[in-house]
Design an enzyme around this catalytic site. Structure first.
Site, PDB file in Angstrom:
ATOM      1  N   TYR A  54       0.845  -1.200   0.000  1.00  0.00           N
ATOM      2  CA  TYR A  54       0.000   0.000   0.000  1.00  0.00           C
ATOM      3  C   TYR A  54       0.883   1.253   0.000  1.00  0.00           C
ATOM      4  CZ  TYR A  54      -3.908  -3.116   1.358  1.00  0.00           C
ATOM      5  OH  TYR A  54      -4.852  -4.112   1.424  1.00  0.00           O
ATOM      6  N   SER A 154      -4.655 -14.268   1.623  1.00  0.00           N
ATOM      7  CA  SER A 154      -5.615 -13.340   1.032  1.00  0.00           C
ATOM      8  C   SER A 154      -5.851 -13.726  -0.421  1.00  0.00           C
ATOM      9  CB  SER A 154      -5.098 -11.900   1.114  1.00  0.00           C
ATOM     10  OG  SER A 154      -6.035 -11.012   0.535  1.00  0.00           O
ATOM     11  N   GLN A 180      -8.302 -13.404   3.842  1.00  0.00           N
ATOM     12  CA  GLN A 180      -8.849 -12.055   3.605  1.00  0.00           C
ATOM     13  C   GLN A 180      -9.387 -11.960   2.168  1.00  0.00           C
ATOM     14  OE1 GLN A 180      -7.320  -7.478   3.629  1.00  0.00           O
ATOM     15  NE2 GLN A 180      -6.828  -8.685   5.422  1.00  0.00           N
TER      16      GLN A 180
HETATM   17  P1  NDP Z   1     -14.809   0.081   0.736  1.00  0.00           P
HETATM   18  O1  NDP Z   1     -15.311  -0.782  -0.361  1.00  0.00           O
HETATM   19  O2  NDP Z   1     -15.685   0.240   1.915  1.00  0.00           O
HETATM   20  O3  NDP Z   1     -14.442   1.505   0.098  1.00  0.00           O
HETATM   21  C1  NDP Z   1     -13.979   2.535   0.921  1.00  0.00           C
HETATM   22  C2  NDP Z   1     -14.098   3.855   0.193  1.00  0.00           C
HETATM   23  O4  NDP Z   1     -15.475   4.156  -0.081  1.00  0.00           O
HETATM   24  C3  NDP Z   1     -13.588   5.001   1.035  1.00  0.00           C
HETATM   25  O5  NDP Z   1     -12.195   5.158   0.953  1.00  0.00           O
HETATM   26  C4  NDP Z   1     -14.360   6.159   0.472  1.00  0.00           C
HETATM   27  O6  NDP Z   1     -13.753   6.559  -0.762  1.00  0.00           O
HETATM   28  C5  NDP Z   1     -15.727   5.525   0.190  1.00  0.00           C
HETATM   29  N1  NDP Z   1     -16.601   5.593   1.359  1.00  0.00           N
HETATM   30  C6  NDP Z   1     -16.455   4.944   2.548  1.00  0.00           C
HETATM   31  N2  NDP Z   1     -17.461   5.248   3.376  1.00  0.00           N
HETATM   32  C7  NDP Z   1     -18.266   6.091   2.725  1.00  0.00           C
HETATM   33  C8  NDP Z   1     -19.461   6.730   3.084  1.00  0.00           C
HETATM   34  N3  NDP Z   1     -20.037   6.550   4.277  1.00  0.00           N
HETATM   35  N4  NDP Z   1     -20.046   7.547   2.159  1.00  0.00           N
HETATM   36  C9  NDP Z   1     -19.488   7.720   0.951  1.00  0.00           C
HETATM   37  N5  NDP Z   1     -18.336   7.147   0.550  1.00  0.00           N
HETATM   38  C10 NDP Z   1     -17.726   6.320   1.438  1.00  0.00           C
HETATM   39  O7  NDP Z   1     -13.437  -0.482   1.310  1.00  0.00           O
HETATM   40  P2  NDP Z   1     -11.953  -0.501   0.671  1.00  0.00           P
HETATM   41  O8  NDP Z   1     -11.997  -0.841  -0.764  1.00  0.00           O
HETATM   42  O9  NDP Z   1     -11.262   0.744   1.088  1.00  0.00           O
HETATM   43  O10 NDP Z   1     -11.355  -1.735   1.441  1.00  0.00           O
HETATM   44  C11 NDP Z   1     -11.293  -1.701   2.882  1.00  0.00           C
HETATM   45  C12 NDP Z   1      -9.985  -2.281   3.347  1.00  0.00           C
HETATM   46  O11 NDP Z   1      -9.887  -3.645   2.943  1.00  0.00           O
HETATM   47  C13 NDP Z   1      -8.717  -1.632   2.748  1.00  0.00           C
HETATM   48  O12 NDP Z   1      -8.360  -0.442   3.386  1.00  0.00           O
HETATM   49  C14 NDP Z   1      -7.705  -2.718   2.980  1.00  0.00           C
HETATM   50  O13 NDP Z   1      -7.274  -2.681   4.323  1.00  0.00           O
HETATM   51  C15 NDP Z   1      -8.520  -3.984   2.728  1.00  0.00           C
HETATM   52  N6  NDP Z   1      -8.336  -4.459   1.333  1.00  0.00           N
HETATM   53  C16 NDP Z   1      -7.677  -5.651   1.172  1.00  0.00           C
HETATM   54  C17 NDP Z   1      -7.455  -6.158  -0.086  1.00  0.00           C
HETATM   55  C18 NDP Z   1      -6.746  -7.458  -0.237  1.00  0.00           C
HETATM   56  O14 NDP Z   1      -6.379  -7.836  -1.352  1.00  0.00           O
HETATM   57  N7  NDP Z   1      -6.511  -8.188   0.832  1.00  0.00           N
HETATM   58  C19 NDP Z   1      -7.887  -5.445  -1.308  1.00  0.00           C
HETATM   59  C20 NDP Z   1      -8.600  -4.213  -1.024  1.00  0.00           C
HETATM   60  C21 NDP Z   1      -8.815  -3.768   0.258  1.00  0.00           C
HETATM   61  P3  NDP Z   1     -13.802   8.067  -1.332  1.00  0.00           P
HETATM   62  O15 NDP Z   1     -14.308   8.981  -0.264  1.00  0.00           O
HETATM   63  O16 NDP Z   1     -12.413   8.357  -1.748  1.00  0.00           O
HETATM   64  O17 NDP Z   1     -14.721   7.989  -2.523  1.00  0.00           O
END
Ligand code: NDP
Length: 323
Positions: A54, A154, A180
């Protein structure tokens, strides 16, 4: 907050956790990261997810600095990292789970975090070019050296997870305790079908990612990609097509009145839907600002309001957009 066992291990993780993919370094500096983590902690979050890859290591550096500023006692929080892609172009340092890479990668992560140990370490993807036995021994040795406490995978297939577990069982090594995978209203198959037997057979725990499908399930992409969203970030252009996906946005339009009926936001509804699966130890949420953290954490209060009948309607609204 509710705390759930990480699979069959004795470790308890908060049912909602907070991760740093995309956001740390790209959208959140140390100050904002600290504010998001503090908001998550206020809601009872004890697990913070990260990975070596990351922001090319910067995400671990920022989280480590934020943790020092927050001053929490080490025994009160759980942090993770994940290894596979690596940070160098060396043939033994990228896209691998070989012993040489893994034993070096853990030291790099510890240094960036500024920690003595990492609670959870994951093999970020499977590596078809390293015998799984070599990877299992390396993960075991990292734990035996006191540099990590538990290990997992994962996005490994059920067969790959079972093979790793059986090698560990045969040689009395530390077993993989968690996987994961992605899990949300649009991506369900692995968690609900492929891994089904692993929960009972191996006691596998799950820490699931992208509960909002990168924000799509917040509803913000129904009319295109709004300014200030993940869909506008440099380097993440590949996400735009997925965020504009019409079957998925059509499903989101159908979900909106259901959220109104429940009296919550669409994000809360989507996260609550993930929480209701008891095989999930922790739903890893993401946020680009503290207000989103505060909103998303309230999904815990929404989850008990999801009746089986409502869950059926939610899932029916997403039919045709699920894989
Ligand atoms: P989400 O699908 O929940 O997306 C999060 C994003 O959505 C935020 O950064 C924000 O983006 C938007 N968001 C979140 N809450 C709200 C809200 N209440 N209203 C409007 N927009 C919102 O999760 P992530 O894709 O970030 O994944 C979560 C975690 O999972 C990651 O941080 C990581 O730790 C893990 N992960 C692991 C992976 C793996 O391969 N093991 C791959 C991907 C993630 P914005 O405001 O910029 O639009």
């Amino acid at each position: 907050m509710e705390y759930r066992r990480l699979g069959r291990s004795g470790l308890k993780v908060s049912a909602l956790s907070f991760g740093s993919w995309v956001t740390y370094s790209n959208q959140l500096d140390t100050k904002l990261a600290r504010e998001c983590m503090a908001a998550a902690r206020d809601a009872g979050v004890n697990f913070f997810d990260n990975a070596e890859t990351y922001a090319a290591g910067a995400s671990e550096t920022i989280m480590g600095a934020a943790l020092r500023e927050l001053g929490w006692a080490r025994e009160h929080y759980v942090v993770s990292s994940k290894f596979f892609w690596g940070l160098s172009d060396d043939p033994n340092g990228k896209n691998t789970l070989n012993r040489k890479y893994l034993l070096g990668a853990i030291d790099g992560s510890l240094k960036r975090f500024g920690l003595d140990y990492i609670d959870l370490i994951y093999c970020h993807r499977p590596d078809p070019n390293t015998p799984v036995e070599e990877t299992v021994w390396a993960m075991h040795d990292i734990i035996n050296r006191g540099k990590a406490l538990y290990w997992g995978t994962s996005e490994w297939s059920a067969d790959e997870i079972r093979a790793a577990w059986e090698i560990a069982e045969r040689h009395h090594l530390h077993k993989p305790v968690m996987e994961q995978p992605q899990y949300n209203l649009f991506v369900r198959k692995r968690v609900e079908q492929e891994y089904r037997r692993l929960y009972e057979d191996l006691g596998l725990g799950l820490t699931t990612w992208s509960p909002l499908a990168s924000g799509l399930l917040s509803g913000k992409y129904v009319d295109g990609i709004p300014a200030g969203s993940r869909g506008t970030l440099k380097g993440y252009e590949w996400l735009q097509e997925r965020l504009r996906d019409e079957p998925r946005n059509a499903a989101v339009r159908k979900l909106l009145p259901l959220a109104q009926e429940v009296g919550c936001s669409l994000s809360q509804l989507a996260i609550a839907w993930c929480l209701r699966n008891r095989n999930v130890s922790s739903v890893i949420t993401g946020a680009s600002r503290p207000a989103q953290v505060v909103e998303n954490m309230k999904a815990l209060e929404v989850a008990p309001r999801l009746t089986p009948e409502l869950v059926d309607r939610l899932q029916a609204a997403c039919e045709g957009a699920v894989n």
